[in-house]
Design an enzyme around this catalytic site. Sequence first.
Site, PDB file in Angstrom:
ATOM      1  N   GLU A  84       7.917  -5.537   0.073  1.00  0.00           N
ATOM      2  CA  GLU A  84       6.487  -5.547  -0.264  1.00  0.00           C
ATOM      3  C   GLU A  84       5.802  -6.876   0.006  1.00  0.00           C
ATOM      4  O   GLU A  84       4.707  -6.914   0.563  1.00  0.00           O
ATOM      5  CB  GLU A  84       6.287  -5.159  -1.737  1.00  0.00           C
ATOM      6  CG  GLU A  84       6.372  -3.667  -2.010  1.00  0.00           C
ATOM      7  CD  GLU A  84       7.796  -3.194  -2.247  1.00  0.00           C
ATOM      8  OE1 GLU A  84       8.708  -4.047  -2.299  1.00  0.00           O
ATOM      9  OE2 GLU A  84       8.015  -1.985  -2.372  1.00  0.00           O
ATOM     10  N   HIS A  86       7.749   1.656 -14.001  1.00  0.00           N
ATOM     11  CA  HIS A  86       7.017   2.441 -13.015  1.00  0.00           C
ATOM     12  C   HIS A  86       5.710   2.997 -13.571  1.00  0.00           C
ATOM     13  O   HIS A  86       5.145   3.922 -12.999  1.00  0.00           O
ATOM     14  CB  HIS A  86       7.880   3.614 -12.520  1.00  0.00           C
ATOM     15  CG  HIS A  86       8.958   3.191 -11.572  1.00  0.00           C
ATOM     16  ND1 HIS A  86      10.013   2.417 -11.962  1.00  0.00           N
ATOM     17  CD2 HIS A  86       9.130   3.431 -10.255  1.00  0.00           C
ATOM     18  CE1 HIS A  86      10.798   2.206 -10.927  1.00  0.00           C
ATOM     19  NE2 HIS A  86      10.296   2.798  -9.869  1.00  0.00           N
TER      20      HIS A  86
END
Lengths: 356, 479
Positions: B212, B281
Site C-alpha cells: 500500500e 478491519h
Amino acid sequence: MAKAPARSPAPAGDTPPADPQKTNRERPSDPRPYEASKEELLKFYEDMLLIRRFEEKAGQLYGLGLIGGFCHLYIGQEAVAVGLQSALTDADSVITGYRDHGHMLLCGIPPKDVMAELTGRQAGISKGKGGSMHMFSVEHKFYGGHGIVGAQVSLGAGLAFKHKYSEDGGVCLAYFGDGAANQGQVYEAFNMAELWKLPIIFVIENNQYAMGTSVNRASSEDQLYKRGESFRIPGLQIDGMDVLAARGAAEEALAWVRAGKGPIILEMKTYRYRGHSMSDPAKYRSRDEVQAVRDKSDPIEAVKRTLSELHGAQEEDFKAIEQRIRKQVNESADFAESTPEPDPAELYTDVLVEKY
Amino acid sequence: MAIDIKMPALSPTMEEGTLAKWLVKEGDTVKSGDIMAEIETDKATMEFEAVDEGTVAKILVAEGTDGVKVGTVILQLAGEGEEAESADSGGAAATKDDSPRGDAQADEKKSDTVEDSAHPAQEKVDTGARQMFEAARHDAEVSDPAVPEGTEMVKQTVREALRDAMAEEMRADARVFVMGEEVAQYQGAYKVTQGLLDEFGDKRVIDTPITEYGFAGVGTGAAMGGLKPIVEFMTFNFAMQAIDHIINSAAKTNYMSGGQMRCPIVFRGPNGAASRVGAQHSQNYGPWYASVPGLIVIAPYDAADAKGLLKAAIRSQDPVVFLENELLYGRSFEVPKLDDWVLPIGKARIMRQGKDVTIVSYSIGVGLALEAADKLAAEGVEAEVIDLRTLRPLDTKTVLKSLAKTNRLVVVEEGWPTCSIASEIAAVVMEQGFDDLDAPVLRVTNEDVPLPYAANLEKLALISADKIVAAVKKVTYRK
C-alpha cells in the site's frame, strides 16, 4: 561443457529451480569515466562552484536568521548531481529529498528563485510556502524537494510510471540518501519498478551519515548498490567525488534504462562537509575526517587540477569564473533579502485548485 | 575593503552564545570552508566556517567571551579589492577601496542592510483571502443537476454505479487509470472493478503487489507527473500504511509548491465497519481525512450519488479520498439513465423533508437515519434527514438552514465519537447556529471501543435506528 549441461527433456512443471549464482542475467558494464572536453570540464567546474557558493551563502543567511527552519546543505556532494544531471535531456524528470538546492540549480531554476524561497519570500519558487525542503518546478521537471525520508523513491517510481504510460521517452532520476535506503517503501518501489520495467535510475547518495548515524551502524548490508539484488535490479558503486565518474555512470545507467531493461541503482559514494542540517554540530565524526576528505577528495579541486594540468587553464580563468559566480550568488542573496514576504492573503491560496 | 563577520545563530531561536575559541588569528588568510571559530550555546557547539575569503584584519571579540549577541560583528576580514564590489552589491554605503589589501578601518560605515531590508513595505498581492472568504461563505448555491423529465431511472447496485463511473471517465480521458490489489484479473476484491480489465487492458487496469505505501506513492507520483490515477485500497484500513503519501505527498503538494504542482488523484475503497471482521478491519477514516486541508473527502450513501460523485472526483484537479461502504456495495438504488451524470462536490442532499428535527449523517448512517425517520413519523415526529455526501469541504450551510427550521439536531455517524464529523458539526452549530437551538445537539455514534467480533457485542457497539430514535426523542423532549 561442464557449465552448460545439455538439458534432457523434463516433464513440465518438474524443472529444478535455477541456481541464482549461475543465472545469466544481463548486467550493465562497468562505467568508464567520462571523457570531457575542456568546455565540458569548465561547465562542470562552474556548476559545482555555483552549488558550493550558493550553499555557503545559504549557510551564511541561515546564520543571520534570514533562513529559518531546517536547511540541509549539499557542500561536498556537488559532483554527484552535476555529473548525473549533465547527462539528462529535457524529457527526463528529477526528484529528491530535502537536500535539494543543488539539484534544483542544475535543473535550470534561477538561483534567486531558490534563495528567495529559502528566505520565505513571495518571489520564491513556492511563493514562500514551501521552504528549503519543499520546492518544485513542474516547468523544469523538478518534482521536489520532499521532506519525508524515502517518500521521493515511491513518488519517483510514479513519475517513471508516467514516462512509460505516456511513452514520452523520459527517465526519472530519483535521489535518496544512505539513510532513506533503509526505509521500507524504497523496497516496495524497487519491486514495482522492476516488475513493470519502469524507466528510473535510483541514485543512492551515500554521504556516509544518516544524520548522525554512520552507514555501518545502520545498515546490515552496507554495500548499498547491492540493495536491489533481490528485486533483480542491478547496481553500480561509483566514486561520487569524481564528476567524470558520475557522468560516466549516468551514461551507462541511461543507456540501460532507455533500452527498456528496467531500473538501475547507482550508489554514489560521497561526503558532506557540513552537518546534516544547519543545527547539527556534527560531533559524531572528527574534524580530521572532514578535513582529510576536503584535502584529498574535493570534487571541485579535482576538476580544477585537471583543467590546469591537462588543458592549460590559468589562475585568471578560475578567478573570472569565481567572480562571476560570486556575483550571481550575491545578487540572488540580495534579492532574497530584499524582496517582500508573501501577502497575508496568500495564506489561503493554493490549498485546493478548484472551488467547491 | 573589509567584510564584517557577525556572530551566527546556530538555530532560529538562538539569541546569544559563547565564542569558545578562535581558530584563526589576525593576519591569517582564510578561504571559504575554513573553520574560523567554535561557537557554543547551552545545547551544542558548532564550528563556524568562513564563507567569504580574505585576510583576518581584526578580531573584535576575544575567545572565551560569553553572551555574544547574534549579529554582533566578531571579526573583520579584509577581502581582495577586486571582489569588493560583487561581495557587497547590496550595501548602499559601501566604501570603495582601490588598494589590493583593504583597510579594515576604512569600512566602519558598512551598513546593516540585511536588517533594514528584511522587512520592506509589503506590496499588496491581489489574490487570496477574498477567494477564500467567497468560497467559505458558500454563497454560490450549487445544487444537483436537474434530471430532465421523462428520464429513465434504472435500478443499480452501488457496486455497478461505481464501476460505471470509472469506465465512463476512462473512456473520456486517456490519463485516467486504475491501480490496486486484485483490481484487474481478479476483477476486484469486492468486484467493483469488474470488467474494466477486459475493456481497457492491463496498461490502464493494473494489479499491484500487496504494498500500500509503495503503490500509493507510485500513484501520487504519477499524478504529480500529469496522469489521473484511481488508487483502490482493498479497504481503507490498509490505507493506514499509505496515509503518509495521502497526506504528506498528495494533500500538501499544491500548497507547498505555490500552486504549481497538482495532484489529481482519487484514493477509493470501502471504509467503516463491515460484518464481523473485527477491530482491525472495521474503522471509519472519514474524520481523519476530513481534518486535512488540501484533501477532498467524499462518502456517498446511494448508487446515484456514488456514480455522480465518483465521476466528479475523477475530474477534480485536487486529491480526493473517496470512502465507500462494503455493506452498501450490493444494495440497489435508482440511478438516472443519463450520458453524463456528475454531481457537485461539497453539497449535502436533503433526503427527506421534515419540520421537527434535523438528522445529519453520511454513508451507511443515512440509511439508518431514514429508517429512524420512518419510525418517528409513525409517532408523529417529522424528521428532516440530510446526507452530507462530502465531508470536506462540509456543506454547513445546508445543515444550518435546516436547523433554523427544526431547531433540533442529531448527528449520526458510523464511527467513533471522539474528534468525529459529528463533533465537528456540533462545533459548527455552536459557533454559527446557537440561537436556533432549542435543545443540545446529540451525537449518535459507535461505542468508543475497538469493534468487537462477537455478534452480540458488535451489535451493541454499532449505531442503529433505535439509538437514533432515542436521541431524537431526547432532543424533542418526548418519552
